[in-house]
Design a protein around this motif. Structure first.
Motif, PDB file in Angstrom:
ATOM      1  N   THR A  91       5.887  10.605  16.523  1.00 21.68           N
ATOM      2  CA  THR A  91       4.710   9.946  17.098  1.00 21.68           C
ATOM      3  C   THR A  91       4.995   8.579  17.682  1.00 21.68           C
ATOM      4  O   THR A  91       4.169   8.043  18.403  1.00 21.68           O
ATOM      5  N   GLY A  92       6.111   7.982  17.304  1.00 26.91           N
ATOM      6  CA  GLY A  92       6.395   6.627  17.747  1.00 26.91           C
ATOM      7  C   GLY A  92       5.783   5.578  16.833  1.00 26.91           C
ATOM      8  O   GLY A  92       5.856   4.389  17.102  1.00 26.91           O
ATOM      9  N   ALA A  93       5.166   6.011  15.733  1.00 23.85           N
ATOM     10  CA  ALA A  93       4.555   5.083  14.777  1.00 23.85           C
ATOM     11  C   ALA A  93       4.733   5.625  13.367  1.00 23.85           C
ATOM     12  O   ALA A  93       4.355   6.758  13.088  1.00 23.85           O
ATOM     13  N   ALA A  94       5.324   4.824  12.486  1.00 24.84           N
ATOM     14  CA  ALA A  94       5.458   5.233  11.094  1.00 24.84           C
ATOM     15  C   ALA A  94       4.087   5.166  10.425  1.00 24.84           C
ATOM     16  O   ALA A  94       3.441   4.127  10.424  1.00 24.84           O
ATOM     17  N   ILE A  95       3.630   6.275   9.894  1.00 33.04           N
ATOM     18  CA  ILE A  95       2.320   6.346   9.244  1.00 33.04           C
ATOM     19  C   ILE A  95       2.496   5.896   7.794  1.00 33.04           C
ATOM     20  O   ILE A  95       3.362   6.405   7.087  1.00 33.04           O
ATOM     21  N   PRO A  96       1.673   4.964   7.313  1.00 28.70           N
ATOM     22  CA  PRO A  96       1.825   4.416   5.953  1.00 28.70           C
ATOM     23  C   PRO A  96       1.257   5.350   4.883  1.00 28.70           C
ATOM     24  O   PRO A  96       0.178   5.129   4.338  1.00 28.70           O
ATOM     25  N   VAL A  97       1.995   6.406   4.558  1.00 28.05           N
ATOM     26  CA  VAL A  97       1.492   7.424   3.643  1.00 28.05           C
ATOM     27  C   VAL A  97       1.216   6.860   2.253  1.00 28.05           C
ATOM     28  O   VAL A  97       0.200   7.192   1.642  1.00 28.05           O
ATOM     29  N   ALA A  98       2.082   5.995   1.735  1.00 28.77           N
ATOM     30  CA  ALA A  98       1.839   5.415   0.404  1.00 28.77           C
ATOM     31  C   ALA A  98       0.515   4.671   0.385  1.00 28.77           C
ATOM     32  O   ALA A  98      -0.293   4.832  -0.535  1.00 28.77           O
ATOM     33  N   ALA A  99       0.264   3.876   1.401  1.00 26.91           N
ATOM     34  CA  ALA A  99      -0.999   3.148   1.479  1.00 26.91           C
ATOM     35  C   ALA A  99      -2.159   4.110   1.701  1.00 26.91           C
ATOM     36  O   ALA A  99      -3.256   3.890   1.169  1.00 26.91           O
ATOM     37  N   LEU A 100      -1.944   5.174   2.445  1.00 27.47           N
ATOM     38  CA  LEU A 100      -3.014   6.144   2.709  1.00 27.47           C
ATOM     39  C   LEU A 100      -3.558   6.729   1.409  1.00 27.47           C
ATOM     40  O   LEU A 100      -4.771   6.861   1.241  1.00 27.47           O
ATOM     41  N   PHE A 101      -2.685   7.063   0.473  1.00 30.08           N
ATOM     42  CA  PHE A 101      -3.138   7.580  -0.817  1.00 30.08           C
ATOM     43  C   PHE A 101      -4.013   6.540  -1.529  1.00 30.08           C
ATOM     44  O   PHE A 101      -5.034   6.880  -2.121  1.00 30.08           O
ATOM     45  N   GLN A 102      -3.623   5.276  -1.470  1.00 36.16           N
ATOM     46  CA  GLN A 102      -4.415   4.221  -2.103  1.00 36.16           C
ATOM     47  C   GLN A 102      -5.736   4.019  -1.376  1.00 36.16           C
ATOM     48  O   GLN A 102      -6.781   3.881  -2.002  1.00 36.16           O
ATOM     49  N   TRP A 103      -5.697   3.999  -0.041  1.00 30.61           N
ATOM     50  CA  TRP A 103      -6.925   3.807   0.733  1.00 30.61           C
ATOM     51  C   TRP A 103      -7.928   4.906   0.424  1.00 30.61           C
ATOM     52  O   TRP A 103      -9.106   4.643   0.216  1.00 30.61           O
ATOM     53  N   LEU A 104      -7.457   6.156   0.390  1.00 35.70           N
ATOM     54  CA  LEU A 104      -8.360   7.272   0.114  1.00 35.70           C
ATOM     55  C   LEU A 104      -8.927   7.201  -1.298  1.00 35.70           C
ATOM     56  O   LEU A 104      -9.993   7.750  -1.568  1.00 35.70           O
ATOM     57  N   SER A 105      -8.227   6.494  -2.187  1.00 37.72           N
ATOM     58  CA  SER A 105      -8.724   6.282  -3.550  1.00 37.72           C
ATOM     59  C   SER A 105      -9.635   5.067  -3.638  1.00 37.72           C
ATOM     60  O   SER A 105     -10.100   4.719  -4.719  1.00 37.72           O
ATOM     61  N   GLY A 106      -9.852   4.389  -2.512  1.00 39.25           N
ATOM     62  CA  GLY A 106     -10.746   3.240  -2.483  1.00 39.25           C
ATOM     63  C   GLY A 106     -10.080   1.904  -2.714  1.00 39.25           C
ATOM     64  O   GLY A 106     -10.750   0.882  -2.847  1.00 39.25           O
ATOM     65  N   VAL A 107      -8.756   1.880  -2.758  1.00 35.72           N
ATOM     66  CA  VAL A 107      -8.011   0.644  -2.975  1.00 35.72           C
ATOM     67  C   VAL A 107      -7.533   0.113  -1.623  1.00 35.72           C
ATOM     68  O   VAL A 107      -6.816   0.816  -0.901  1.00 35.72           O
ATOM     69  N   ASN A 108      -7.915  -1.100  -1.272  1.00 35.86           N
ATOM     70  CA  ASN A 108      -7.513  -1.685   0.007  1.00 35.86           C
ATOM     71  C   ASN A 108      -6.133  -2.312  -0.136  1.00 35.86           C
ATOM     72  O   ASN A 108      -5.976  -3.519  -0.157  1.00 35.86           O
ATOM     73  N   ALA A 109      -5.131  -1.446  -0.208  1.00 33.15           N
ATOM     74  CA  ALA A 109      -3.746  -1.868  -0.408  1.00 33.15           C
ATOM     75  C   ALA A 109      -3.095  -2.222   0.921  1.00 33.15           C
ATOM     76  O   ALA A 109      -3.568  -1.838   1.990  1.00 33.15           O
TER      77      ALA A 109
END
Length: 163
Positions: free
Chosen positions: A109-127
């Motif tokens: 895609t040309g952009a590294a997707i922040p998967v570790a942060a995505l798991f936290q964001w989906l859990s409601g943590v603004n990491a």
């Protein structure tokens, strides 16, 4: 590569990004593993602009998990599997190996997707998501948006979760 060929390559490989990394062994469930499903849209403002839209299922955790992408009719387009030190993309009967999920998403895609942060964001943590900023204000309504302004190219990831 000409812009037309790049666009064609993105159309053929883009769906593989979301669902293509798969391991030969089954995902081992860990305590605290999560599962989300819904729709996602990714826009990377490269030249040419890259757009990806698909239904998805995300399971596991930041260090070991799976992301599967589906067509509107429910067929699996691709799947990604990752574990510490490796990531695999499976799409169209082919499997590609990468040193990390960041390396896989960056190449496709040309952009590294922040998967570790995505798991936290989906859990409601603004990491912290590195260069990505998440808007969790609509998470209770099942919506999440994350944007990356720098480095170029800019990118936006939008998720709508199933209820």
């Amino acid at each position: 590569m000409t812009p037309r060929r790049q666009a064609l390559a993105w159309l053929l490989l883009g769906p593989a990004l979301v669902s293509g990394c798969a391991r030969q062994t089954a995902l081992v469930k860990q305590p605290g593993d999560a599962f989300w499903a819904g729709r996602l849209a990714l826009r990377v403002d490269s030249d040419p602009v890259r757009n990806l839209s698909a239904a998805f299922e995300l399971s596991g955790n930041a260090s070991q998990g799976e992301l599967r992408l589906f067509t509107p009719l429910g067929s699996t387009v691709s799947s990604l599997h990752w574990a510490p030190g490796s990531a695999q993309l499976r799409s169209g009967g082919e499997t590609r190996n990468f040193e990390s999920l960041d390396a896989l998403s960056m190449q496709l895609t040309g952009a590294a997707i922040p998967v570790a942060a995505l798991f936290q964001w989906l859990s409601g943590v603004n990491a912290s998501g590195g260069d990505w900023q998440a808007d969790l204000s609509q998470l209770e309504q099942g919506r999440l948006t994350a944007r990356r302004a720098e480095p170029a190219p800019t990118a936006e990831l939008r998720l709508v979760l199933e209820r």
